[in-house]
Design a protein around this motif. Structure first.
Motif, PDB file in Angstrom:
ATOM      1  N   VAL A  46       0.858  -1.179   0.000  1.00 43.79           N
ATOM      2  CA  VAL A  46       0.000   0.000   0.000  1.00 43.79           C
ATOM      3  C   VAL A  46       0.895   1.231   0.000  1.00 43.79           C
ATOM      4  CG1 VAL A  46      -1.981  -1.094   1.120  1.00 43.79           C
ATOM      5  CG2 VAL A  46      -0.264   0.061   2.518  1.00 43.79           C
ATOM      6  N   PHE A  47       0.378   2.333  -0.542  1.00 43.42           N
ATOM      7  CA  PHE A  47       1.118   3.585  -0.587  1.00 43.42           C
ATOM      8  C   PHE A  47       0.134   4.731  -0.719  1.00 43.42           C
ATOM      9  CE2 PHE A  47       0.746   2.023  -4.918  1.00 43.42           C
ATOM     10  CZ  PHE A  47       0.450   3.147  -5.687  1.00 43.42           C
ATOM     11  N   THR A  48       0.621   5.942  -0.502  1.00 46.68           N
ATOM     12  CA  THR A  48      -0.237   7.115  -0.641  1.00 46.68           C
ATOM     13  C   THR A  48       0.171   7.931  -1.857  1.00 46.68           C
ATOM     14  OG1 THR A  48       1.161   8.414   0.852  1.00 46.68           O
ATOM     15  CG2 THR A  48      -0.767   7.325   1.823  1.00 46.68           C
ATOM     16  N   LYS A  49      -0.812   8.600  -2.401  1.00 44.61           N
ATOM     17  CA  LYS A  49      -0.605   9.561  -3.486  1.00 44.61           C
ATOM     18  C   LYS A  49      -1.066  10.914  -2.969  1.00 44.61           C
ATOM     19  CE  LYS A  49      -2.328  11.018  -7.933  1.00 44.61           C
ATOM     20  NZ  LYS A  49      -3.482  10.961  -8.806  1.00 44.61           N
ATOM     21  N   GLN A  50      -0.197  11.911  -3.055  1.00 43.51           N
ATOM     22  CA  GLN A  50      -0.551  13.254  -2.618  1.00 43.51           C
ATOM     23  C   GLN A  50      -1.161  14.012  -3.784  1.00 43.51           C
ATOM     24  OE1 GLN A  50       2.430  15.469  -0.441  1.00 43.51           O
ATOM     25  NE2 GLN A  50       1.685  17.363  -1.320  1.00 43.51           N
ATOM     26  N   GLU A  51      -2.301  14.633  -3.541  1.00 41.25           N
ATOM     27  CA  GLU A  51      -2.990  15.424  -4.563  1.00 41.25           C
ATOM     28  C   GLU A  51      -2.485  16.865  -4.549  1.00 41.25           C
ATOM     29  OE1 GLU A  51      -5.114  14.153  -6.789  1.00 41.25           O
ATOM     30  OE2 GLU A  51      -4.796  12.190  -5.895  1.00 41.25           O
ATOM     31  N   ALA A  52      -2.893  17.638  -5.526  1.00 37.00           N
ATOM     32  CA  ALA A  52      -2.467  19.037  -5.630  1.00 37.00           C
ATOM     33  C   ALA A  52      -2.853  19.843  -4.393  1.00 37.00           C
ATOM     34  CB  ALA A  52      -3.056  19.676  -6.886  1.00 37.00           C
ATOM     35  N   ASP A  53      -3.989  19.498  -3.746  1.00 33.32           N
ATOM     36  CA  ASP A  53      -4.408  20.215  -2.538  1.00 33.32           C
ATOM     37  C   ASP A  53      -3.753  19.640  -1.281  1.00 33.32           C
ATOM     38  OD1 ASP A  53      -5.723  17.828  -2.067  1.00 33.32           O
ATOM     39  OD2 ASP A  53      -7.736  18.689  -2.084  1.00 33.32           O
ATOM     40  N   GLU A  54      -2.772  18.742  -1.464  1.00 27.29           N
ATOM     41  CA  GLU A  54      -1.993  18.095  -0.416  1.00 27.29           C
ATOM     42  C   GLU A  54      -2.765  17.029   0.345  1.00 27.29           C
ATOM     43  OE1 GLU A  54       0.156  20.767   2.077  1.00 27.29           O
ATOM     44  OE2 GLU A  54       1.122  21.750   0.385  1.00 27.29           O
ATOM     45  N   SER A  55      -3.997  16.732  -0.052  1.00 32.33           N
ATOM     46  CA  SER A  55      -4.716  15.629   0.574  1.00 32.33           C
ATOM     47  C   SER A  55      -4.152  14.312   0.063  1.00 32.33           C
ATOM     48  CB  SER A  55      -6.212  15.724   0.268  1.00 32.33           C
ATOM     49  OG  SER A  55      -6.431  15.567  -1.120  1.00 32.33           O
ATOM     50  N   LEU A  56      -4.501  13.233   0.745  1.00 36.20           N
ATOM     51  CA  LEU A  56      -3.956  11.920   0.424  1.00 36.20           C
ATOM     52  C   LEU A  56      -5.024  10.982  -0.108  1.00 36.20           C
ATOM     53  CD1 LEU A  56      -1.691  11.224   3.510  1.00 36.20           C
ATOM     54  CD2 LEU A  56      -1.010  12.087   1.280  1.00 36.20           C
ATOM     55  N   ARG A  57      -4.573  10.090  -0.958  1.00 40.39           N
ATOM     56  CA  ARG A  57      -5.384   8.972  -1.417  1.00 40.39           C
ATOM     57  C   ARG A  57      -4.577   7.707  -1.188  1.00 40.39           C
ATOM     58  NH1 ARG A  57      -9.287  10.791  -6.090  1.00 40.39           N
ATOM     59  NH2 ARG A  57      -9.415  12.989  -5.563  1.00 40.39           N
ATOM     60  N   LEU A  58      -5.237   6.688  -0.692  1.00 41.40           N
ATOM     61  CA  LEU A  58      -4.577   5.419  -0.407  1.00 41.40           C
ATOM     62  C   LEU A  58      -4.694   4.505  -1.621  1.00 41.40           C
ATOM     63  CD1 LEU A  58      -3.171   3.642   1.746  1.00 41.40           C
ATOM     64  CD2 LEU A  58      -5.461   2.893   2.453  1.00 41.40           C
ATOM     65  N   TRP A  59      -3.563   3.951  -2.050  1.00 40.86           N
ATOM     66  CA  TRP A  59      -3.495   3.047  -3.195  1.00 40.86           C
ATOM     67  C   TRP A  59      -2.924   1.711  -2.756  1.00 40.86           C
ATOM     68  CZ3 TRP A  59      -3.815   4.030  -8.727  1.00 40.86           C
ATOM     69  CH2 TRP A  59      -4.374   5.266  -9.032  1.00 40.86           C
ATOM     70  N   GLY A  67      -3.741  -4.657 -10.969  1.00 44.67           N
ATOM     71  CA  GLY A  67      -3.784  -4.806  -9.522  1.00 44.67           C
ATOM     72  C   GLY A  67      -3.314  -3.575  -8.774  1.00 44.67           C
ATOM     73  N   THR A  68      -3.187  -2.452  -9.474  1.00 41.67           N
ATOM     74  CA  THR A  68      -2.769  -1.190  -8.873  1.00 41.67           C
ATOM     75  C   THR A  68      -3.916  -0.196  -9.010  1.00 41.67           C
ATOM     76  OG1 THR A  68      -0.472  -1.633  -9.463  1.00 41.67           O
ATOM     77  CG2 THR A  68      -1.037   0.648  -8.917  1.00 41.67           C
ATOM     78  N   PHE A  69      -4.502   0.177  -7.873  1.00 47.78           N
ATOM     79  CA  PHE A  69      -5.646   1.079  -7.930  1.00 47.78           C
ATOM     80  C   PHE A  69      -5.858   1.765  -6.582  1.00 47.78           C
ATOM     81  CE2 PHE A  69      -7.048  -3.307  -7.358  1.00 47.78           C
ATOM     82  CZ  PHE A  69      -7.765  -3.249  -6.177  1.00 47.78           C
ATOM     83  N   GLU A  70      -6.621   2.857  -6.628  1.00 48.11           N
ATOM     84  CA  GLU A  70      -6.960   3.611  -5.420  1.00 48.11           C
ATOM     85  C   GLU A  70      -7.957   2.803  -4.608  1.00 48.11           C
ATOM     86  OE1 GLU A  70      -9.682   7.413  -4.630  1.00 48.11           O
ATOM     87  OE2 GLU A  70      -8.008   7.803  -5.989  1.00 48.11           O
ATOM     88  N   ILE A  71      -7.714   2.749  -3.289  1.00 50.02           N
ATOM     89  CA  ILE A  71      -8.662   2.035  -2.426  1.00 50.02           C
ATOM     90  C   ILE A  71      -9.384   2.974  -1.454  1.00 50.02           C
ATOM     91  CG2 ILE A  71      -7.630  -0.234  -2.609  1.00 50.02           C
ATOM     92  CD1 ILE A  71      -6.174   0.215  -0.017  1.00 50.02           C
ATOM     93  N   GLN A  72      -8.866   4.204  -1.279  1.00 48.74           N
ATOM     94  CA  GLN A  72      -9.556   5.150  -0.397  1.00 48.74           C
ATOM     95  C   GLN A  72      -9.190   6.568  -0.768  1.00 48.74           C
ATOM     96  OE1 GLN A  72     -11.869   4.570   2.205  1.00 48.74           O
ATOM     97  NE2 GLN A  72     -12.105   6.764   2.012  1.00 48.74           N
ATOM     98  N   ASP A  73     -10.199   7.395  -0.914  1.00 45.37           N
ATOM     99  CA  ASP A  73     -10.015   8.819  -1.172  1.00 45.37           C
ATOM    100  C   ASP A  73     -10.314   9.553   0.127  1.00 45.37           C
ATOM    101  OD1 ASP A  73     -10.145  11.483  -1.873  1.00 45.37           O
ATOM    102  OD2 ASP A  73     -11.630  11.205  -3.447  1.00 45.37           O
ATOM    103  N   PHE A  74      -9.274  10.125   0.731  1.00 41.74           N
ATOM    104  CA  PHE A  74      -9.465  10.830   2.000  1.00 41.74           C
ATOM    105  C   PHE A  74      -9.876  12.284   1.805  1.00 41.74           C
ATOM    106  CE2 PHE A  74      -6.290   7.515   3.167  1.00 41.74           C
ATOM    107  CZ  PHE A  74      -7.128   6.769   3.967  1.00 41.74           C
ATOM    108  N   THR A  75     -10.086  12.734   0.570  1.00 41.71           N
ATOM    109  CA  THR A  75     -10.459  14.130   0.337  1.00 41.71           C
ATOM    110  C   THR A  75     -11.876  14.422   0.803  1.00 41.71           C
ATOM    111  OG1 THR A  75     -11.168  13.697  -1.937  1.00 41.71           O
ATOM    112  CG2 THR A  75      -8.890  14.396  -1.612  1.00 41.71           C
TER     113      THR A  75
END
Length: 103
Positions: A46-59, A67-75
């Motif tokens: 698992v890893f995080t992707k930082q968005e332009a607004d600095e929020s995180l999405r869990l991948w 088999g690589t996809f977003e599993i949670q959008d914390f925005t």
């Protein structure tokens, strides 16, 4: 160019036959800000992707493009969490710490 994206390798630095991009996480030339890589088990990271607004999405990734996809959008969280720490798998549940301040 693709910018910085998710790559993987089997470690064969002589032939590089199994080294390359797994997925273009942020399509286009912008590139991705990926962090907090954590091996959960033998076949899952698992890893995080930082968005332009600095929020995180869990991948997650199993090392393959499908088999690589977003599993949670914390925005959708009211405080736009910016810190993700200590992921652990217990049974089939993923547990982690998440916050908007330094953890």
């Amino acid at each position: 160019g693709l910018g910085v994206e998710l790559h993987g390798s089997d470690g064969d630095l002589v032939s590089n036959a199994n080294t390359g991009m797994i997925k273009d996480v942020t399509p286009g030339s912008e590139g991705s800000i990926l962090a907090n890589f954590q091996r959960i088990n033998a076949g899952l990271v698992v890893f995080t992707k930082q968005e332009a607004d600095e929020s995180l999405r869990l991948w997650r990734t199993d090392g393959t493009e499908p088999g690589t996809f977003e599993i949670q959008d914390f925005t959708t969280e009211s405080s736009l969490p910016k810190n993700f720490r200590a992921p652990a798998l217990l049974g089939s549940q993923l547990y982690f710490m998440l916050g908007d301040d330094e953890l």
